[in-house]
Design an enzyme around this catalytic site. Structure first.
Site, PDB file in Angstrom:
ATOM      1  N   GLU A  99       1.384   3.604   2.017  1.00 45.26           N
ATOM      2  CA  GLU A  99       2.234   4.129   3.246  1.00 45.26           C
ATOM      3  C   GLU A  99       3.337   3.067   3.393  1.00 45.26           C
ATOM      4  O   GLU A  99       4.510   3.658   3.728  1.00 45.26           O
ATOM      5  CB  GLU A  99       1.193   3.653   4.481  1.00 45.26           C
ATOM      6  N   LEU A 104     -13.422  -3.413 -30.005  1.00 44.45           N
ATOM      7  CA  LEU A 104     -13.509  -2.886 -28.582  1.00 44.45           C
ATOM      8  C   LEU A 104     -12.133  -3.711 -27.820  1.00 44.45           C
ATOM      9  O   LEU A 104     -12.288  -3.859 -26.810  1.00 44.45           O
ATOM     10  CB  LEU A 104     -14.754  -3.666 -27.969  1.00 44.45           C
ATOM     11  N   HIS A 144       0.799  -1.306  -0.180  1.00 39.64           N
ATOM     12  CA  HIS A 144       0.041  -0.030   0.166  1.00 39.64           C
ATOM     13  C   HIS A 144       0.920   1.137   0.114  1.00 39.64           C
ATOM     14  O   HIS A 144       2.033   1.161   0.140  1.00 39.64           O
ATOM     15  CB  HIS A 144      -0.968   0.059   1.163  1.00 39.64           C
ATOM     16  N   LEU A 192     -28.434   2.493 -25.774  1.00 44.39           N
ATOM     17  CA  LEU A 192     -28.192   1.651 -24.527  1.00 44.39           C
ATOM     18  C   LEU A 192     -27.644   2.858 -23.261  1.00 44.39           C
ATOM     19  O   LEU A 192     -28.090   2.696 -22.094  1.00 44.39           O
ATOM     20  CB  LEU A 192     -26.886   0.960 -25.043  1.00 44.39           C
ATOM     21  N   THR A 211     -24.820  -1.165 -32.345  1.00 48.05           N
ATOM     22  CA  THR A 211     -23.558  -0.610 -32.597  1.00 48.05           C
ATOM     23  C   THR A 211     -22.856  -1.898 -33.081  1.00 48.05           C
ATOM     24  O   THR A 211     -21.829  -1.443 -33.976  1.00 48.05           O
ATOM     25  CB  THR A 211     -22.925  -0.106 -31.180  1.00 48.05           C
ATOM     26  N   SER A 260     -20.951   6.657 -38.563  1.00 44.67           N
ATOM     27  CA  SER A 260     -20.394   7.615 -37.911  1.00 44.67           C
ATOM     28  C   SER A 260     -18.883   7.571 -37.717  1.00 44.67           C
ATOM     29  O   SER A 260     -18.200   8.263 -36.804  1.00 44.67           O
ATOM     30  CB  SER A 260     -20.615   6.769 -36.384  1.00 44.67           C
ATOM     31  N   ASP A 313     -20.827  -1.101 -36.665  1.00 47.99           N
ATOM     32  CA  ASP A 313     -19.518  -0.764 -36.825  1.00 47.99           C
ATOM     33  C   ASP A 313     -18.660  -2.289 -36.810  1.00 47.99           C
ATOM     34  O   ASP A 313     -17.566  -1.936 -37.064  1.00 47.99           O
ATOM     35  CB  ASP A 313     -19.337   0.094 -35.761  1.00 47.99           C
TER      36      ASP A 313
END
Length: 383
Positions: A62, A214, A60, A312, A206, A178, A210
């Protein structure tokens, strides 16, 4: 007892806590589902160590800072963005390490929302005779841990919506074209976003328009996101790029219980391609965002990116689940009745519209890039 005296903190205190916040942000995409945390150790008004939580399962903030000064931390002031932990998880308790190092003062930005820690770390430090002060730059620190807090408190991932639009708010023409509304530099930012979230969500329309991959391309991803399709009727084409590459990249399909029961053969075909098919409750015969988010929380997803389309994103907005939006506005006019970035049911009155805070605004080769946070929205996960 710890003191909360934000009005009495000095300019030095604010400067050092700002340095701790800057350090904590370096963990973005690397520490989830843990929170991002930063820490600086100060002696004689000088920073002698800067630490942050660098990766999940690692030391962590610290501990990272203490290792840099070792025995020289005695009497020092420690600035930490989140309350030091007091329980044994993947690492030992940070409050114990600070006590053992004999630091003189600990300034904490915000309390830990995790029930096993909340308030316990502060009490442990106080019992050891260490001066503890809380609340310095609390809002900034809470923004830093917002995804972690959402997972702990609401049991759902932090939802980020993203879209590119024209000046008149269109994300595509009336024919569905698009490519490309935003420019190449804007799209690179999107790939950076993809490279630090746990899931990337799109709707079936989509995918049809397209045929996206992703994936995070042309950047060095910090994590590999699950590719997620909301497909209420199980109509995803087996020839789509998502299906054809499912064995190379984790891919999930969220559908309704009714569709899964009615299309068992298709489910099996998708599974053979490497796709995980999960059934969700439905609303108006569409996948319920609430039900889907419950699935994601069980997988310990901390951040999910909803990329579209507008229907969506609108369904997530209607359900109260958009926590942050990344919007790219290109200097073009499309006109007509093309889709917008956030459709859905929407509001009847402007006064009821969801209002956010613009936390970042930048001009990128003509595109206006804005990041908006909706910190005051009420989640409906428990309704």
């Amino acid at each position: 007892m710890p003191k909360n005296k934000s009005s009495e903190f000095t300019e030095d205190d604010r400067r050092f806590m700002a340095a701790a916040l800057t350090a904590g942000r370096k963990g973005l995409g690397c520490v989830e589902p843990n929170p991002m945390v930063g820490c600086v150790i100060v002696k004689n008004r000088r920073i002698v160590a800067t630490g942050w939580h660098r990766k999940f399962g690692g030391p962590h903030a610290e501990i990272d800072a203490l290792r840099q000064v070792r025995s020289k931390a005695a009497g020092a002031t420690v600035y930490v963005t989140l309350e030091p932990c007091c329980h044994v998880g993947k690492t030992g308790p940070c409050s114990g390490a600070l006590i053992e190092a004999k630091v003189g003062r600990v300034v904490i930005a915000c309390r830990d929302p995790f029930p096993k820690v909340s308030g316990g770390g502060i009490k442990a430090l106080g019992r050891a005779g260490i001066a503890v002060e809380t609340g310095l730059m609390q809002s900034e620190a809470e923004a830093l841990i917002a995804p972690f807090r959402m997972l702990v408190k609401e049991r759902r991932p932090y939802v980020i919506a993203k879209w590119a639009q024209s000046l008149d708010g269109k994300i595509a023409t009336r024919s569905g074209d698009s490519k490309w509304i935003s420019n190449a530099k804007s799209r690179r930012i999107v790939h950076e976003l993809r490279g630090r979230v746990d899931g990337i969500i799109v709707g079936l329309r989509t995918v049809r328009l397209d045929d996206p991959m992703l994936t995070a391309r042309d950047v060095r991803p910090k994590r590999i996101a699950k590719r997620i399709v909301f497909d209420s009727r199980l109509q995803l084409s087996l020839k789509s790029k998502l299906v054809q590459t499912a064995n190379a990249y984790p891919t999930m399909l969220m559908t309704t219980h009714a569709a899964k029961r009615a299309n068992r053969t298709r489910c099996e075909s998708l599974k053979k391609k490497g796709i995980t098919v999960l059934a969700c409750a439905s609303k108006a015969e569409r996948v319920s965002p609430t039900s889907a988010l419950r699935h994601f929380s069980k997988m310990n997803m901390t951040n999910v990116l909803v990329e579209g389309g507008g229907s969506l994103i609108g369904s997530f907005n209607d359900a109260g689940f958009i926590d942050e939006a990344h919007v790219f506005t290109a200097p073009i006019l499309v006109g007509g009745d093309g889709p917008t970035g956030c459709d859905g049911e929407g509001k009847n009155k402007v006064r009821d519209a969801v209002r956010g805070d613009i936390v970042k605004r930048k001009l990128i080769d003509g595109d206006q890039y804005a990041v908006i946070r909706f910190a005051n929205r009420k989640s409906r996960m428990r309704q």
